[in-house]
Design a protein around this motif. Structure first.
Motif, PDB file in Angstrom:
ATOM      1  N   LEU A  29     -22.861  -2.665   0.224  1.00 29.80           N
ATOM      2  CA  LEU A  29     -22.616  -1.645   1.447  1.00 29.80           C
ATOM      3  C   LEU A  29     -22.599  -0.422   0.784  1.00 29.80           C
ATOM      4  CD1 LEU A  29     -19.231  -3.137   3.132  1.00 29.80           C
ATOM      5  CD2 LEU A  29     -21.516  -3.360   3.957  1.00 29.80           C
ATOM      6  N   LEU A  30     -23.743   0.379   0.904  1.00 35.82           N
ATOM      7  CA  LEU A  30     -24.122   1.647   0.386  1.00 35.82           C
ATOM      8  C   LEU A  30     -24.596   2.613   1.659  1.00 35.82           C
ATOM      9  CD1 LEU A  30     -26.317   0.226  -2.806  1.00 35.82           C
ATOM     10  CD2 LEU A  30     -23.697   0.371  -2.449  1.00 35.82           C
ATOM     11  N   ALA A  31     -23.983   2.332   2.572  1.00 39.19           N
ATOM     12  CA  ALA A  31     -24.326   3.062   3.575  1.00 39.19           C
ATOM     13  C   ALA A  31     -23.088   4.036   4.148  1.00 39.19           C
ATOM     14  CB  ALA A  31     -24.613   2.449   4.866  1.00 39.19           C
ATOM     15  N   SER A  32     -21.838   4.167   3.651  1.00 39.40           N
ATOM     16  CA  SER A  32     -20.848   4.918   4.257  1.00 39.40           C
ATOM     17  C   SER A  32     -20.215   5.783   3.228  1.00 39.40           C
ATOM     18  CB  SER A  32     -20.037   3.998   5.195  1.00 39.40           C
ATOM     19  OG  SER A  32     -20.693   3.572   6.066  1.00 39.40           O
ATOM     20  N   ASN A  33     -20.602   5.995   1.976  1.00 44.19           N
ATOM     21  CA  ASN A  33     -20.173   6.751   1.078  1.00 44.19           C
ATOM     22  C   ASN A  33     -18.578   6.365   0.982  1.00 44.19           C
ATOM     23  OD1 ASN A  33     -22.379   7.931   1.120  1.00 44.19           O
ATOM     24  ND2 ASN A  33     -21.776   9.994   2.098  1.00 44.19           N
ATOM     25  N   GLU A  34     -18.428   4.986   0.644  1.00 43.54           N
ATOM     26  CA  GLU A  34     -17.044   4.497   0.501  1.00 43.54           C
ATOM     27  C   GLU A  34     -16.823   4.336  -0.815  1.00 43.54           C
ATOM     28  OE1 GLU A  34     -17.076   1.712   4.528  1.00 43.54           O
ATOM     29  OE2 GLU A  34     -18.012   0.919   2.716  1.00 43.54           O
ATOM     30  N   SER A  35     -15.592   4.185  -1.446  1.00 41.17           N
ATOM     31  CA  SER A  35     -15.357   3.787  -2.747  1.00 41.17           C
ATOM     32  C   SER A  35     -15.763   2.313  -2.980  1.00 41.17           C
ATOM     33  CB  SER A  35     -14.081   3.895  -3.343  1.00 41.17           C
ATOM     34  OG  SER A  35     -13.635   3.567  -4.390  1.00 41.17           O
ATOM     35  N   PRO A  36     -16.364   1.842  -4.155  1.00 39.10           N
ATOM     36  CA  PRO A  36     -16.531   0.445  -4.298  1.00 39.10           C
ATOM     37  C   PRO A  36     -15.371  -0.254  -4.883  1.00 39.10           C
ATOM     38  CG  PRO A  36     -17.432   1.542  -6.050  1.00 39.10           C
ATOM     39  CD  PRO A  36     -17.116   2.802  -5.196  1.00 39.10           C
ATOM     40  N   ASP A  37     -14.509   0.689  -5.319  1.00 41.68           N
ATOM     41  CA  ASP A  37     -13.118  -0.106  -5.691  1.00 41.68           C
ATOM     42  C   ASP A  37     -12.157  -0.261  -4.749  1.00 41.68           C
ATOM     43  OD1 ASP A  37     -14.061   0.494  -8.557  1.00 41.68           O
ATOM     44  OD2 ASP A  37     -13.534   2.633  -8.290  1.00 41.68           O
ATOM     45  N   PRO A  38     -11.304  -1.551  -5.051  1.00 42.11           N
ATOM     46  CA  PRO A  38     -10.345  -1.997  -4.094  1.00 42.11           C
ATOM     47  C   PRO A  38      -9.206  -0.948  -4.305  1.00 42.11           C
ATOM     48  CG  PRO A  38     -10.516  -3.386  -5.893  1.00 42.11           C
ATOM     49  CD  PRO A  38     -11.642  -2.310  -6.004  1.00 42.11           C
ATOM     50  N   PRO A  39      -8.205  -0.914  -3.076  1.00 44.46           N
ATOM     51  CA  PRO A  39      -7.045   0.116  -3.525  1.00 44.46           C
ATOM     52  C   PRO A  39      -6.242  -0.414  -4.445  1.00 44.46           C
ATOM     53  CG  PRO A  39      -6.880  -1.177  -1.364  1.00 44.46           C
ATOM     54  CD  PRO A  39      -8.101  -1.664  -2.017  1.00 44.46           C
ATOM     55  N   LEU A  40      -5.596   0.632  -5.059  1.00 44.28           N
ATOM     56  CA  LEU A  40      -4.789   0.378  -6.430  1.00 44.28           C
ATOM     57  C   LEU A  40      -3.475  -0.551  -6.018  1.00 44.28           C
ATOM     58  CD1 LEU A  40      -4.416   4.131  -7.854  1.00 44.28           C
ATOM     59  CD2 LEU A  40      -6.025   2.177  -8.698  1.00 44.28           C
ATOM     60  N   PRO A  41      -3.222  -1.545  -6.930  1.00 42.64           N
ATOM     61  CA  PRO A  41      -1.992  -2.335  -6.539  1.00 42.64           C
ATOM     62  C   PRO A  41      -0.805  -1.922  -5.990  1.00 42.64           C
ATOM     63  CG  PRO A  41      -3.291  -3.047  -8.348  1.00 42.64           C
ATOM     64  CD  PRO A  41      -3.827  -1.864  -8.075  1.00 42.64           C
ATOM     65  N   ALA A  42      -0.468  -0.638  -6.701  1.00 46.06           N
ATOM     66  CA  ALA A  42       0.706   0.248  -6.340  1.00 46.06           C
ATOM     67  C   ALA A  42       0.639   0.545  -4.803  1.00 46.06           C
ATOM     68  CB  ALA A  42       0.895   1.321  -7.267  1.00 46.06           C
ATOM     69  N   VAL A  43      -0.585   0.870  -4.472  1.00 50.93           N
ATOM     70  CA  VAL A  43      -0.783   1.677  -3.084  1.00 50.93           C
ATOM     71  C   VAL A  43      -0.686   0.374  -2.135  1.00 50.93           C
ATOM     72  CG1 VAL A  43      -2.710   2.325  -1.517  1.00 50.93           C
ATOM     73  CG2 VAL A  43      -2.159   3.415  -3.807  1.00 50.93           C
ATOM     74  N   VAL A  44      -1.080  -0.648  -2.428  1.00 54.31           N
ATOM     75  CA  VAL A  44      -0.924  -1.792  -1.615  1.00 54.31           C
ATOM     76  C   VAL A  44       0.655  -2.216  -1.456  1.00 54.31           C
ATOM     77  CG1 VAL A  44      -1.574  -4.433  -1.458  1.00 54.31           C
ATOM     78  CG2 VAL A  44      -3.359  -2.994  -2.316  1.00 54.31           C
ATOM     79  N   GLU A  45       1.404  -2.243  -2.608  1.00 55.94           N
ATOM     80  CA  GLU A  45       2.556  -2.506  -2.482  1.00 55.94           C
ATOM     81  C   GLU A  45       3.602  -1.440  -1.615  1.00 55.94           C
ATOM     82  OE1 GLU A  45       4.296  -4.746  -3.754  1.00 55.94           O
ATOM     83  OE2 GLU A  45       6.330  -3.761  -3.346  1.00 55.94           O
ATOM     84  N   ALA A  46       2.933  -0.148  -1.844  1.00 51.00           N
ATOM     85  CA  ALA A  46       3.564   0.738  -1.054  1.00 51.00           C
ATOM     86  C   ALA A  46       3.443   0.549   0.517  1.00 51.00           C
ATOM     87  CB  ALA A  46       3.175   2.108  -1.582  1.00 51.00           C
ATOM     88  N   VAL A  47       2.354   0.170   0.802  1.00 53.36           N
ATOM     89  CA  VAL A  47       1.953  -0.224   2.260  1.00 53.36           C
ATOM     90  C   VAL A  47       2.629  -1.300   2.918  1.00 53.36           C
ATOM     91  CG1 VAL A  47       0.025  -0.853   3.969  1.00 53.36           C
ATOM     92  CG2 VAL A  47      -0.662   0.829   2.192  1.00 53.36           C
ATOM     93  N   THR A  48       2.772  -2.484   1.905  1.00 56.96           N
ATOM     94  CA  THR A  48       3.436  -3.625   2.240  1.00 56.96           C
ATOM     95  C   THR A  48       4.815  -3.324   2.583  1.00 56.96           C
ATOM     96  OG1 THR A  48       1.831  -4.544   0.916  1.00 56.96           O
ATOM     97  CG2 THR A  48       3.776  -6.001   1.394  1.00 56.96           C
ATOM     98  N   GLN A  49       5.554  -2.433   1.785  1.00 62.15           N
ATOM     99  CA  GLN A  49       6.834  -2.168   1.919  1.00 62.15           C
ATOM    100  C   GLN A  49       7.216  -1.526   3.429  1.00 62.15           C
ATOM    101  OE1 GLN A  49       9.566  -2.443   0.073  1.00 62.15           O
ATOM    102  NE2 GLN A  49       8.267  -3.777  -1.424  1.00 62.15           N
ATOM    103  N   VAL A  50       6.256  -0.821   3.671  1.00 63.00           N
ATOM    104  CA  VAL A  50       6.459   0.013   4.945  1.00 63.00           C
ATOM    105  C   VAL A  50       6.261  -0.643   5.997  1.00 63.00           C
ATOM    106  CG1 VAL A  50       4.750   1.445   6.364  1.00 63.00           C
ATOM    107  CG2 VAL A  50       5.925   2.487   4.433  1.00 63.00           C
ATOM    108  N   LEU A  51       5.611  -1.652   5.946  1.00 71.02           N
ATOM    109  CA  LEU A  51       5.288  -2.684   7.088  1.00 71.02           C
ATOM    110  C   LEU A  51       6.470  -3.288   7.757  1.00 71.02           C
ATOM    111  CD1 LEU A  51       1.887  -4.464   6.016  1.00 71.02           C
ATOM    112  CD2 LEU A  51       2.065  -2.767   7.768  1.00 71.02           C
ATOM    113  N   ASN A  52       7.271  -3.270   6.984  1.00 67.85           N
ATOM    114  CA  ASN A  52       8.749  -3.791   7.468  1.00 67.85           C
ATOM    115  C   ASN A  52       9.367  -3.049   8.589  1.00 67.85           C
ATOM    116  OD1 ASN A  52       8.540  -6.442   5.857  1.00 67.85           O
ATOM    117  ND2 ASN A  52       9.396  -5.203   3.857  1.00 67.85           N
ATOM    118  N   GLY A  53       9.235  -1.662   8.560  1.00 66.84           N
ATOM    119  CA  GLY A  53       9.507  -0.865   9.342  1.00 66.84           C
ATOM    120  C   GLY A  53       8.725  -0.320  10.543  1.00 66.84           C
TER     121      GLY A  53
END
Ligand SMILES: Cc1ncc(COP(=O)(O)O)c(C=O)c1O
Length: 360
Positions: A29-53
Motif C-alpha cells: 500500500l504505497l498510495a496514501s502516505n501512511e506509515s508502514p510501521d504498526p502502532p507502538l505497543p505502548a500506544v496499543v496498550e493505551a487505547v486498549t485501556q480506554v476501551l473499558n470506558g
C-alpha cells in the motif's frame, strides 16, 4: 423520486480514495502516505485501556491531549485545536472563514482536500501553479491576495509534490500577508523535512496571531486509522471558531489516548524519520537507474513524471496494481502523467521498483 440536494453537494469534489480496501493482504500500500510501521505497543496498550470506558463520551475539551501538546511544543493549550484528523480542522477552518464573496489562496497541485474549501463555502479559490521545481510560488501567491482573501494555505512539505520550501522563505511570505487573513501552514509531513528543524515554525506563532500550524498524528506517528490531528495557533480565536462550527465530540477517546501516548515516544519518531530518509535515498537511486528524476522529496513519498507521459499513466498504475503495488496516479492529483509513491518497507520499495522496471 430522486432526493434534491443543495448546491454545495453538486460543487464538492468527491475525495479520490485509494482503492485498496478490499485487496489481499500482501499488497504493497504505497498510495496514501501512511506509515508502514504498526502502532507502538505502548500506544496499543493505551487505547486498549480506554476501551473499558467507552460507555462515556470522550472529553470534549481534549484537555489532556492539549496539555501534552502544550508541554511538548511550548504553545499555550488555549491556542491548540484538536481534530478528527487534521482534515477535520482544515474543513472547519473553511467553514469558519469562508463564504460567498470570500477568497482562498493555495498552490496547485497540492493537497486534494483544499478544493473542497471553496466548493463547500461558495468562496472563490485561487489555485496558484507550483513552479518548475514543484515548489510553491510564494510571490505569485502573494499577488493573489486581495481585500476578499480570508484564508491562505501553504503546504510544506507539499502533498503531492513532496517538495519543501525553506522556512525563512515562508516566514518572509507570512510577513506580507495582512493580519486579518488566516495563514494555514499545513505541516502534515514536517517531521520528515530535513531542510529545517520541525519545531522551528513554532517560533513564528509568537509574531503572527493569524498563523495556524496544522499537524497530524496520521503520518510519522502512524495513527491515521484513529483520526487525530491538531493545530498550533498564533491566537485563541481560530480555536474558538473551529470548535464553534463542529459537533462537540470531534475526537474520540481512543484517538485522544493514543495521541497522548505517542507524544511520549520521540525516540520512535526519530527512528521512523531516519528509516524514511534511508528509503528516500534508496528510492531516488532506484528511480535514477530507470532514468527517472523525482522531485526533491522532503516527505515520506516521492513524485515524478513517467517517461511515457500522461498517456502511459493508466497503464502503469493498473500494471503496478496487478503486480500488487498500489500508488497514486497524478491525473487525480493535478498532474497527469505523474506518480506519487509512498515509501513503504524496504521490501515494498524494492517490489515497487522491480514492478516499475518491468512495466517500463
Ligand atoms: C498535506 C496534508 N494535510 C492534511 C492531511 C490530512 O491528514 P489527517 O486528516 O489524517 O490528519 C493529509 C493527509 O494525507 C495531507 O497530505
Amino acid at each position: 423520486m430522486a432526493l434534491e440536494f443543495n448546491d454545495r453537494v453538486r460543487r464538492i469534489p468527491v475525495y479520490p480514495a485509494a482503492s485498496a480496501y478490499a485487496l489481499p493482504e500482501d499488497v504493497a500500500l504505497l498510495a496514501s502516505n501512511e506509515s508502514p510501521d504498526p502502532p507502538l505497543p505502548a500506544v496499543v496498550e493505551a487505547v486498549t485501556q480506554v476501551l473499558n470506558g467507552v460507555n462515556r463520551y470522550p472529553d470534549p475539551t481534549n484537555a489532556k491531549l492539549r496539555g501534552a501538546l502544550s508541554d511538548r511544543y511550548g504553545v499555550p493549550a488555549s491556542r491548540i485545536a484538536i481534530g478528527n484528523g487534521s482534515c477535520d480542522i482544515l474543513l472547519a477552518a473553511g467553514e469558519a472563514l469562508l463564504e460567498p464573496g470570500a477568497e482562498v489562496v493555495y498552490a496547485w497541485p497540492s493537497f486534494s482536500v483544499y478544493p473542497h474549501l471553496a466548493a463547500a463555502s461558495g468562496a472563490r479559490a485561487l489555485e496558484v501553479p507550483v513552479d518548475e521545481n514543484h515548489l510553491h510560488d510564494l510571490n505569485a501567491m502573494a499577488a493573489e491576495i486581495t481585500a476578499a482573501t480570508r484564508l491562505v494555505v501553504v503546504c510544506n512539505p507539499n502533498n503531492p509534490t513532496s517538495t519543501a520550501l525553506p522556512l525563512d522563505q515562508i516566514a518572509a511570505f507570512i510577513e506580507r500577508v495582512p493580519r486579518h487573513v488566516c495563514v494555514l501552514l499545513d505541516e502534515a509531513y514536517c517531521e520528515f523535512n530535513t531542510l529545517d528543524d520541525p519545531d522551528a515554525s513554532i517560533d513564528l506563532l509568537a509574531k503572527h496571531p493569524n498563523l495556524v500550524l496544522l499537524r497530524t498524528f496520521s503520518k510519522v506517528h502512524g495513527l491515521c486509522g484513529l483520526r487525530v490531528g491538531y493545530a498550533l495557533c498564533g491566537g485563541d480565536e481560530f480555536v474558538t471558531a473551529v470548535n464553534q462550527v463542529r459537533q462537540p465530540f470531534f475526537c474520540n477517546a481512543a484517538a485522544q489516548a493514543a495521541a497522548i501516548e505517542a507524544l511520549r515516544h520521540g525516540d520512535a519518531v526519530n527512528a521512523r524519520v531516519e528509516r524514511t530518509i534511508v528509503a528516500r535515498l534508496e528510492m531516488e537511486d532506484g528511480l535514477n537507474e530507470l532514468g527517472i528524476q523525482a522531485a526533491d522529496s522532503q516527505a515520506n513519498f516521492c513524485w515524478f513524471d513517467l517517461p511515457g507521459g500522461p498517456d502511459s499513466e493508466r497503464e502503469i498504475v493498473d500494471g503496478l496494481a496487478r503486480k500488487g503495488v498500489l500508488v497514486r496516479a497524478g491525473a487525480a492529483l493535478g498532474r497527469p502523467g505523474a506518480l506519487r509513491v509512498t515509501y513503504g518497507t524496504q521490501q515494498q520499495n524494492a517490489r515497487f521498483l522491480a514492478a516499475l522496471r518491468e512495466l517500463l
